[in-house]
Design an enzyme around this catalytic site. Structure first.
Site, short mmCIF file in Angstrom:
data_model
loop_
_atom_site.label_atom_id
_atom_site.label_comp_id
_atom_site.label_asym_id
_atom_site.label_seq_id
_atom_site.Cartn_x
_atom_site.Cartn_y
_atom_site.Cartn_z
N GLY A 94 0.84 -1.21 0.00
CA GLY A 94 0.00 0.00 0.00
C GLY A 94 0.87 1.25 0.00
N GLY A 96 2.65 3.76 1.42
CA GLY A 96 3.13 4.03 2.77
C GLY A 96 3.65 5.44 2.93
N ARG A 97 3.87 6.09 1.80
CA ARG A 97 4.37 7.47 1.89
C ARG A 97 3.89 8.30 0.70
NH1 ARG A 97 10.60 7.76 -0.01
NH2 ARG A 97 10.65 5.99 -1.41
N LYS A 117 4.35 12.11 -3.42
CA LYS A 117 5.18 11.03 -2.87
C LYS A 117 6.12 11.62 -1.82
CE LYS A 117 8.52 7.60 -4.57
NZ LYS A 117 9.05 6.96 -5.78
N ASP A 129 8.53 6.23 7.94
CA ASP A 129 8.18 7.59 8.40
C ASP A 129 7.29 8.34 7.39
OD1 ASP A 129 9.93 8.08 6.35
OD2 ASP A 129 11.48 9.02 7.58
N ARG A 180 3.99 13.00 -8.58
CA ARG A 180 4.08 11.99 -9.64
C ARG A 180 2.78 11.97 -10.43
NH1 ARG A 180 6.10 6.07 -7.96
NH2 ARG A 180 4.15 5.93 -6.82
N ARG A 187 -1.67 -1.43 -10.17
CA ARG A 187 -0.49 -2.29 -10.28
C ARG A 187 -0.91 -3.74 -10.32
NH1 ARG A 187 3.23 0.89 -6.72
NH2 ARG A 187 2.12 2.83 -6.41
N ASP A 256 4.44 -5.09 -7.18
CA ASP A 256 3.79 -3.81 -6.87
C ASP A 256 4.39 -2.68 -7.70
OD1 ASP A 256 6.02 -4.53 -5.03
OD2 ASP A 256 5.86 -2.42 -4.48
N ASN A 257 5.51 -2.95 -8.34
CA ASN A 257 6.15 -1.94 -9.17
C ASN A 257 5.94 -2.22 -10.65
OD1 ASN A 257 7.03 -0.67 -6.86
ND2 ASN A 257 9.01 -1.69 -6.86
P1 AMP Z 1 9.10 0.62 -2.91
O1 AMP Z 1 10.38 -0.07 -2.60
O2 AMP Z 1 9.26 2.09 -3.18
O3 AMP Z 1 8.31 -0.08 -3.96
O4 AMP Z 1 8.23 0.59 -1.59
C1 AMP Z 1 7.77 -0.59 -1.01
C2 AMP Z 1 6.74 -0.27 0.04
O5 AMP Z 1 7.32 0.45 1.11
C3 AMP Z 1 5.58 0.56 -0.44
O6 AMP Z 1 4.43 0.10 0.22
C4 AMP Z 1 5.96 1.95 0.01
O7 AMP Z 1 4.85 2.81 0.14
C5 AMP Z 1 6.61 1.66 1.34
N1 AMP Z 1 7.57 2.70 1.76
C6 AMP Z 1 8.75 3.01 1.19
N2 AMP Z 1 9.37 3.99 1.85
C7 AMP Z 1 8.57 4.33 2.89
C8 AMP Z 1 8.64 5.28 3.96
N3 AMP Z 1 9.68 6.10 4.10
N4 AMP Z 1 7.62 5.31 4.84
C9 AMP Z 1 6.57 4.49 4.72
N5 AMP Z 1 6.44 3.59 3.75
C10 AMP Z 1 7.42 3.49 2.84
MG MG Z 2 6.83 0.62 -5.07
#
Ligand code: AMP
Ligand code: MG
Length: 491
Positions: A94, A96-97, A117, A129, A180, A187, A256-257
């Site tokens: 989901g 997360g940020r 983002k 965070d 973005r 996804r 998810d990407n």
């Molecule tokens: P990603 O590696 O960017 O595809 O992120 C994987 C997951 O980690 C996704 O659910 C992001 O929303 C979450 N995520 C990445 N960085 C953070 C952050 N600093 N705080 C909260 N969630 C994060």
């Molecule tokens: Mg991602």
């Protein structure tokens, strides 16, 4: 739709179709306000395409909006729910940020997600965070916009703001938020989430929504869900072929990407290859090379198999039949990919017609590049400009032989050499975002607050097929370095 005066003044024209899905698919979530936002980048041409008013969004107003401190009229901020296989392991994820503000409907009637983002914690943040730091957001801006200019489907970058807050990573770093823009943020992982935790109706609602939004042409198909799968397979095959042709390594092809629209998403650990090596990996955490350059096509197919699994109950009530149909569709992926890649490679070598031996000729060149550690982009650049003799590769007898065979191949087609060169200039980028130039631009911006190198870099990357004199210095490969270039995820 009613709009207040200010919103129409700024050009916002939001619709929120995603928010009309069942609440299972998202959590309402406002961006967390930040201390002292400053707009450091605004993408003027993209803003115009979106129908936004650049003058009004430059400066303080833009800073407030792109930081999430002020919501544009008509926005319905939410964090999207999704799951995903990360390095092969299934998990709940989901936004997360990030928050989706809504969908901007452009003056041309196109629909684009507008997402912030780095905008604070959400119910999906887990231990994170919710924040992002300046360097990686600038890097995403540079590389995603370079990809777009290269003609590769991708999410775009509209703006970067600094937040005036520090974010703790290995040390305290300046916080930032990237805006973005995407045809959608649906996804493979969105479907995995629905299949795993949703009702059958939720899954069907998501699939119908996706068809309406991205593939309306399959609506009338006898089996529209199978047709959806086939369209996504086709789109991804085209996308991955384009990555391979320019030497782009995504670096974190978790499910998810991978978007359903076929846009490149998630510019974390990605980078372009300098020296041609099919085993190239940049990501610090990709120890086994799962997402190495050469693995991108089979990994895409693996991800699409996860997508197909989610659609099985919709494809047929008869499970056996559903599996048979899905497998048949998936089996086409490699052929689709390969044919796109071969067509692209033929163009890179300036050939218009097809000869059976073309693939062998292409593979010989790639092998020579690999054996001689030649620069991928610059080998094609040199062939395009007929400057092979300026390269180290040309000193190799084997390469000279290859060159003769290639020239003979070009002589067998009816098109002139001039036409061939024109095709090559359109197919071989003169420049790519070289890692050392990206780093240099980021350093000036991060350490000195000097955005001139970054803006110059963005300007030249905006015309990658330009072959203009001012691009020449950006075409130079890096000086030999003691250690490999390393990239990082999620920073
Ligand atoms: P990603 O590696 O960017 O595809 O992120 C994987 C997951 O980690 C996704 O659910 C992001 O929303 C979450 N995520 C990445 N960085 C953070 C952050 N600093 N705080 C909260 N969630 C994060
Ligand atoms: Mg991602």
């Amino acid at each position: 739709m009613t709009k207040n005066k200010e919103s129409s003044h700024l050009g916002w024209n939001f619709d929120n179709s995603y928010a009309r899905l069942p609440e299972f698919f998202y959590s309402k979530q406002s961006p967390a306000p930040v201390a002292s936002p400053q707009l450091v980048l605004l993408n003027h041409s993209l803003a115009v395409q979106l129908g936004l008013n650049i003058e009004e969004l430059t400066g303080e107003k833009g800073a407030e909006i792109f930081a999430g401190n002020q919501l544009p009229e008509g926005a319905f901020p939410l964090a999207q729910a999704y799951a995903g296989h990360q390095y092969g392991h299934f998990t709940m994820l989901g936004d997360g940020r990030a928050v989706l503000l809504g969908e901007q409907v452009t003056p041309q009637g196109e629909r684009f997600d507008i997402q912030l983002k780095g905008s604070g914690r959400t119910p999906y943040s887990r231990g994170g965070d919710g924040r992002a730091v300046l360097g990686p957001m600038l890097r995403e801006y540079i590389i995603s916009e370079a990809m777009s200019a290269l003609g590769i489907p991708t999410t775009r970058s509209l703006a970067v703001v600094t937040t005036g807050e520090n974010v703790l990573r290995t040390s305290f770093l300046p916080g930032a938020i990237l805006t973005r823009v995407a045809r959608s943020h649906l996804r493979v992982g969105t479907f995995q989430y629905a299949a795993q935790w949703g009702s059958p109706e939720d899954l069907q609602t998501l699939a119908d929504y996706t068809i309406r939004r991205h593939y309306p042409e399959v609506e009338a198909d006898d089996n529209k869900y199978l047709a959806l799968l086939k369209e996504v397979i086709k789109k991804q095959a085209e996308l991955i072929a384009k990555w391979q042709l320019v030497g782009f390594v995504h670096g974190v092809m978790n499910t998810d990407n991978m978007t359903i629209s076929g846009e490149t998403i998630d510019y974390g650990p990605c980078a372009f290859m300098d020296t041609y090596d099919p085993k190239t990996v940049f990501s610090s955490i990709d120890r086994y090379g799962r997402y190495a350059y050469k693995n991108q096509p089979p990994i895409a197919q693996w991800n699409l198999a996860r997508f197909a699994e989610t659609l099985l109950p919709l494809i047929s009530n008869d499970k056996e039949e559903a599996i048979y149909l899905a497998e048949e569709a998936l089996a086409d992926f490699m052929d689709l990919y390969h044919s796109k890649w071969l067509t692209g490679m033929r163009r890179k070598l300036g050939t218009f017609n097809e000869e059976k031996e073309d693939e062998a000729l292409i593979n010989q060149l790639l092998e020579l590049m690999s054996k001689n550690k030649a620069d991928y982009t610059n080998t094609f650049r040199a062939l395009t400009l007929d400057e092979g003799d300026k390269t180290d590769l040309f000193k190799e007898e084997e390469f000279r032989q290859w060159h003769q065979a290639w020239q003979a191949r070009l002589n067998r087609q009816s098109e002139t050499k001039a036409l061939s060169q024109k095709l090559m200039k359109e197919s071989n980028p003169a420049i790519i975002p070289r890692n050392h130039r990206v780093e240099e631009a980021l350093e000036a911006a991060e350490k000195q607050g000097d955005y001139t190198p970054l803006e110059r870099l963005n300007a030249v990357l905006n015309k990658p097929y330009g072959y203009s004199p001012e691009q020449e210095e950006y075409a130079l490969p890096p000086e030999a370095r003691g250690c490999p270039y390393i990239t990082f995820c999620g920073t």
